[in-house]
Design a protein around this motif. Sequence first.
Motif, PDB file in Angstrom:
ATOM      1  N   ALA A  35      39.129  28.906  -9.029  1.00  0.00           N
ATOM      2  CA  ALA A  35      40.038  27.801  -9.410  1.00  0.00           C
ATOM      3  C   ALA A  35      40.515  28.101 -11.066  1.00  0.00           C
ATOM      4  O   ALA A  35      41.618  27.727 -11.386  1.00  0.00           O
ATOM      5  N   ASN A  36      39.445  28.504 -11.912  1.00  0.00           N
ATOM      6  CA  ASN A  36      39.840  28.683 -13.164  1.00  0.00           C
ATOM      7  C   ASN A  36      40.994  29.801 -13.360  1.00  0.00           C
ATOM      8  O   ASN A  36      41.950  29.678 -14.313  1.00  0.00           O
ATOM      9  N   SER A  37      41.037  30.678 -12.719  1.00  0.00           N
ATOM     10  CA  SER A  37      41.894  31.876 -12.547  1.00  0.00           C
ATOM     11  C   SER A  37      43.165  31.407 -12.340  1.00  0.00           C
ATOM     12  O   SER A  37      44.127  32.016 -12.553  1.00  0.00           O
ATOM     13  N   VAL A  38      43.314  30.480 -11.554  1.00  0.00           N
ATOM     14  CA  VAL A  38      44.765  29.902 -11.087  1.00  0.00           C
ATOM     15  C   VAL A  38      45.029  28.845 -11.868  1.00  0.00           C
ATOM     16  O   VAL A  38      46.343  28.882 -12.357  1.00  0.00           O
ATOM     17  N   HIS A  39      44.424  27.859 -12.313  1.00  0.00           N
ATOM     18  CA  HIS A  39      44.693  26.608 -12.913  1.00  0.00           C
ATOM     19  C   HIS A  39      44.586  26.743 -14.316  1.00  0.00           C
ATOM     20  O   HIS A  39      45.253  26.375 -15.185  1.00  0.00           O
ATOM     21  N   GLY A  40      43.340  27.524 -14.904  1.00  0.00           N
ATOM     22  CA  GLY A  40      42.841  27.113 -16.198  1.00  0.00           C
ATOM     23  C   GLY A  40      42.503  25.698 -16.532  1.00  0.00           C
ATOM     24  O   GLY A  40      42.370  24.957 -15.630  1.00  0.00           O
ATOM     25  N   THR A  41      42.477  25.460 -17.768  1.00  0.00           N
ATOM     26  CA  THR A  41      42.418  24.243 -18.150  1.00  0.00           C
ATOM     27  C   THR A  41      43.172  23.739 -19.395  1.00  0.00           C
ATOM     28  O   THR A  41      43.402  24.572 -20.348  1.00  0.00           O
ATOM     29  N   CYS A  42      43.609  22.331 -19.466  1.00  0.00           N
ATOM     30  CA  CYS A  42      44.353  22.069 -20.541  1.00  0.00           C
ATOM     31  C   CYS A  42      43.397  22.051 -21.776  1.00  0.00           C
ATOM     32  O   CYS A  42      42.313  21.341 -21.677  1.00  0.00           O
ATOM     33  N   ASP A  43      43.592  22.569 -22.765  1.00  0.00           N
ATOM     34  CA  ASP A  43      42.757  22.463 -24.075  1.00  0.00           C
ATOM     35  C   ASP A  43      43.005  21.140 -24.980  1.00  0.00           C
ATOM     36  O   ASP A  43      44.033  20.542 -24.429  1.00  0.00           O
ATOM     37  N   LEU A  44      41.993  21.137 -25.700  1.00  0.00           N
ATOM     38  CA  LEU A  44      42.205  19.752 -26.582  1.00  0.00           C
ATOM     39  C   LEU A  44      43.405  19.704 -27.537  1.00  0.00           C
ATOM     40  O   LEU A  44      43.716  18.587 -27.741  1.00  0.00           O
ATOM     41  N   ALA A  45      43.829  20.964 -27.919  1.00  0.00           N
ATOM     42  CA  ALA A  45      45.163  20.991 -28.644  1.00  0.00           C
ATOM     43  C   ALA A  45      46.137  20.413 -27.796  1.00  0.00           C
ATOM     44  O   ALA A  45      47.190  19.514 -28.305  1.00  0.00           O
ATOM     45  N   TYR A  46      46.254  20.785 -26.588  1.00  0.00           N
ATOM     46  CA  TYR A  46      47.352  19.920 -25.734  1.00  0.00           C
ATOM     47  C   TYR A  46      47.342  18.266 -25.767  1.00  0.00           C
ATOM     48  O   TYR A  46      48.094  17.771 -26.061  1.00  0.00           O
ATOM     49  N   TYR A  47      46.010  17.891 -25.652  1.00  0.00           N
ATOM     50  CA  TYR A  47      45.926  16.661 -25.475  1.00  0.00           C
ATOM     51  C   TYR A  47      46.211  15.814 -26.838  1.00  0.00           C
ATOM     52  O   TYR A  47      46.881  14.825 -26.960  1.00  0.00           O
ATOM     53  N   LYS A  48      45.758  16.442 -28.170  1.00  0.00           N
ATOM     54  CA  LYS A  48      45.929  15.861 -29.400  1.00  0.00           C
ATOM     55  C   LYS A  48      47.438  15.894 -29.611  1.00  0.00           C
ATOM     56  O   LYS A  48      48.034  14.690 -30.205  1.00  0.00           O
ATOM     57  N   GLU A  49      48.028  16.837 -29.144  1.00  0.00           N
ATOM     58  CA  GLU A  49      49.660  16.903 -29.534  1.00  0.00           C
ATOM     59  C   GLU A  49      49.993  15.756 -28.652  1.00  0.00           C
ATOM     60  O   GLU A  49      51.274  15.131 -28.999  1.00  0.00           O
ATOM     61  N   ALA A  50      49.902  15.452 -27.338  1.00  0.00           N
ATOM     62  CA  ALA A  50      50.336  14.664 -26.515  1.00  0.00           C
ATOM     63  C   ALA A  50      50.152  13.051 -26.903  1.00  0.00           C
ATOM     64  O   ALA A  50      51.037  12.332 -26.880  1.00  0.00           O
ATOM     65  N   ILE A  51      48.876  13.030 -27.436  1.00  0.00           N
ATOM     66  CA  ILE A  51      48.514  11.735 -28.147  1.00  0.00           C
ATOM     67  C   ILE A  51      49.676  11.313 -29.190  1.00  0.00           C
ATOM     68  O   ILE A  51      49.925  10.232 -29.618  1.00  0.00           O
ATOM     69  N   LYS A  52      49.662  12.577 -30.047  1.00  0.00           N
ATOM     70  CA  LYS A  52      50.465  12.306 -31.365  1.00  0.00           C
ATOM     71  C   LYS A  52      51.972  12.032 -30.773  1.00  0.00           C
ATOM     72  O   LYS A  52      52.485  11.093 -31.478  1.00  0.00           O
ATOM     73  N   VAL A  53      52.507  12.512 -29.795  1.00  0.00           N
ATOM     74  CA  VAL A  53      53.784  12.307 -29.530  1.00  0.00           C
ATOM     75  C   VAL A  53      53.903  10.773 -28.853  1.00  0.00           C
ATOM     76  O   VAL A  53      54.985  10.187 -29.265  1.00  0.00           O
ATOM     77  N   MET A  54      52.797  10.421 -28.211  1.00  0.00           N
ATOM     78  CA  MET A  54      52.888   9.297 -27.635  1.00  0.00           C
ATOM     79  C   MET A  54      52.701   8.039 -28.794  1.00  0.00           C
ATOM     80  O   MET A  54      53.673   6.848 -28.677  1.00  0.00           O
ATOM     81  N   LYS A  55      51.914   8.320 -29.627  1.00  0.00           N
ATOM     82  CA  LYS A  55      51.627   7.346 -30.601  1.00  0.00           C
ATOM     83  C   LYS A  55      52.984   7.362 -31.618  1.00  0.00           C
ATOM     84  O   LYS A  55      53.192   6.140 -32.103  1.00  0.00           O
ATOM     85  N   ASN A  56      53.755   8.374 -31.888  1.00  0.00           N
ATOM     86  CA  ASN A  56      55.151   8.468 -32.491  1.00  0.00           C
ATOM     87  C   ASN A  56      55.939   7.533 -31.722  1.00  0.00           C
ATOM     88  O   ASN A  56      57.011   6.890 -32.352  1.00  0.00           O
ATOM     89  N   LYS A  57      56.065   7.425 -30.376  1.00  0.00           N
ATOM     90  CA  LYS A  57      56.895   6.511 -29.721  1.00  0.00           C
ATOM     91  C   LYS A  57      56.457   5.170 -29.715  1.00  0.00           C
ATOM     92  O   LYS A  57      57.492   4.181 -29.493  1.00  0.00           O
ATOM     93  N   PHE A  58      55.021   4.958 -29.641  1.00  0.00           N
ATOM     94  CA  PHE A  58      54.450   3.851 -29.354  1.00  0.00           C
ATOM     95  C   PHE A  58      53.567   3.490 -30.425  1.00  0.00           C
ATOM     96  O   PHE A  58      52.277   4.010 -29.818  1.00  0.00           O
ATOM     97  N   ASN A  59      53.588   2.982 -31.399  1.00  0.00           N
ATOM     98  CA  ASN A  59      52.652   2.957 -32.376  1.00  0.00           C
ATOM     99  C   ASN A  59      51.309   1.769 -32.233  1.00  0.00           C
ATOM    100  O   ASN A  59      50.397   2.066 -32.526  1.00  0.00           O
ATOM    101  N   ASP A  60      51.719   1.038 -31.084  1.00  0.00           N
ATOM    102  CA  ASP A  60      50.619   0.045 -30.507  1.00  0.00           C
ATOM    103  C   ASP A  60      49.872   0.735 -28.993  1.00  0.00           C
ATOM    104  O   ASP A  60      49.356  -0.213 -28.389  1.00  0.00           O
ATOM    105  N   THR A  61      49.975   1.933 -28.941  1.00  0.00           N
ATOM    106  CA  THR A  61      49.482   2.499 -27.715  1.00  0.00           C
ATOM    107  C   THR A  61      47.925   2.441 -27.460  1.00  0.00           C
ATOM    108  O   THR A  61      47.273   2.764 -28.365  1.00  0.00           O
ATOM    109  N   HIS A  62      47.730   2.190 -26.338  1.00  0.00           N
ATOM    110  CA  HIS A  62      46.099   1.928 -26.047  1.00  0.00           C
ATOM    111  C   HIS A  62      46.079   3.148 -25.016  1.00  0.00           C
ATOM    112  O   HIS A  62      46.488   3.033 -24.072  1.00  0.00           O
ATOM    113  N   PHE A  63      44.873   3.964 -25.115  1.00  0.00           N
ATOM    114  CA  PHE A  63      44.714   4.850 -24.339  1.00  0.00           C
ATOM    115  C   PHE A  63      43.557   4.663 -23.319  1.00  0.00           C
ATOM    116  O   PHE A  63      42.455   4.119 -23.861  1.00  0.00           O
ATOM    117  N   PHE A  64      43.837   4.883 -22.005  1.00  0.00           N
ATOM    118  CA  PHE A  64      42.721   4.764 -21.201  1.00  0.00           C
ATOM    119  C   PHE A  64      42.524   6.149 -20.467  1.00  0.00           C
ATOM    120  O   PHE A  64      43.294   6.674 -19.903  1.00  0.00           O
TER     121      PHE A  64
END
Length: 267
Positions: free
Chosen positions: A154-183
Amino acid sequence: MIVVRIIGGLGNQMFQYAFAKSLQQKGYQVKIDITKFKTYKLHGGYQLDKFKIDLETATTLENIISRLGFRRSTKERSLLFNKKFLEVPKREYIKGYFQTEKYFEDIKAILLKQFVVKNEISSSTLKYLKEITIQQNACSLHIRRGDYVSDKKANSVHGTCDLAYYKEAIKVMKNKFNDTHFFIFSDDIAWVKQNLKVKNTTYIDHEVIPHEDIHLMSLCKHNITANSSFSWWGAWLNQHSNKVVIAPKQWYLNKENEIASKDWIKI
């Protein structure tokens, strides 16, 4: 008759069902084959029956006839879109994952009515549902680990999303909506709590009930997906008109990302 095999976790099952339902809407007689779940026990087993689906399940006898009496058994050879599956012979046993909305985007309204939880949800899910609905900008965030980490194939096909991806995604979302609450959803929530610290966050920390967690994701205003069909469906079923969905550019290690919808942000 067309028989489509159903296998894998709930996200995969939903892709296969959506493909089968699309064929039915084109006029084919279609049933689904769930017999593999007699031996396949990963990811909670067969889960589609938790939704308001209506395709018939092929009987054991029909499955035998389909395998022996059909012109052939057809298998998806690539994880990428193949237009030949939009029209198939009228007698066929079909195996594949069909992980792109290109197979079924024209029946989205039907699928939105069928991928609805049909039974009463659990008390823990109800608690999180209430939290999600009171937030102005609730955003689901899904971290898939499990077999993506522990299983070499499974890892050889998909790999995993690293923490850098999530941190960048969170940054983008916060820039769009400063009151974002993450679940935050994960099959390894303890690992996530230790490794991803985010303000304004609720960790979905209960026994994972796949169809209920997809439902919770779909209720969020916005979504950050993993390279996982599980959170893909949570985002796709999100019916908020102004939703923002962020998905990883690299869905598979060695294949282009055709899975993310065209209006999603890929980073």
